[in-house]
Design an enzyme around this catalytic site. Sequence first.
Site, PDB file in Angstrom:
ATOM      1  N   CYS A  71       0.796  -1.151   0.025  1.00  0.00           N
ATOM      2  CA  CYS A  71       0.098  -0.089  -0.080  1.00  0.00           C
ATOM      3  C   CYS A  71       0.909   1.097  -0.016  1.00  0.00           C
ATOM      4  CB  CYS A  71      -1.021  -0.017   1.181  1.00  0.00           C
ATOM      5  SG  CYS A  71      -1.615   1.584   1.542  1.00  0.00           S
ATOM      6  N   CYS A  74       0.198   3.623   2.674  1.00  0.00           N
ATOM      7  CA  CYS A  74       0.625   3.176   4.123  1.00  0.00           C
ATOM      8  C   CYS A  74       2.181   3.488   4.499  1.00  0.00           C
ATOM      9  CB  CYS A  74       0.372   1.715   4.035  1.00  0.00           C
ATOM     10  SG  CYS A  74      -1.415   1.137   4.275  1.00  0.00           S
TER      11      CYS A  74
END
Length: 148
Positions: A71, A74
């Site tokens: 991600c 993230c």
Amino acid sequence: MTTGDARIIICPACTTANRVPADKLVAKGKCGKCGSALFTGAPLTLTTANFDAHAARSDIPLLIDFWASWCGPCRQMAPAFTAAAQQLEPQVRLGKLDTEAERAIASRYSIQSIPTLALIHKGREVARQAGAMPTGAIVAWTRRAIGG
């Protein structure tokens, strides 16, 4: 809370419960069992083995960053989350939970998108925020959620 009150703080290294006088939390004490620092100024890695100790047994809230290595947002938020730990400890413990490695815990909290921040206190979710945030926003959101 009076000065004589104690808080249960879970050791990030061995998950032993330590009773720490509330007025000594800022002293950054050490675990009575393994001698590790109770606060390191960095998020801990949450796993099936240590999650419930930190989420349910500790007297301080646990701020969880639900994330995954694939991600982009993230990975972008990771340094901000680490910096937030330096500002929020010892009032809040910060931890990162890899949703790919710990699918059962992510499922238990119905994580639908990442990154997601969840604030847990005594095993109960008290606040949730989806999406990447800078350090200041993480700190401000957390303080509002804990009433501080």
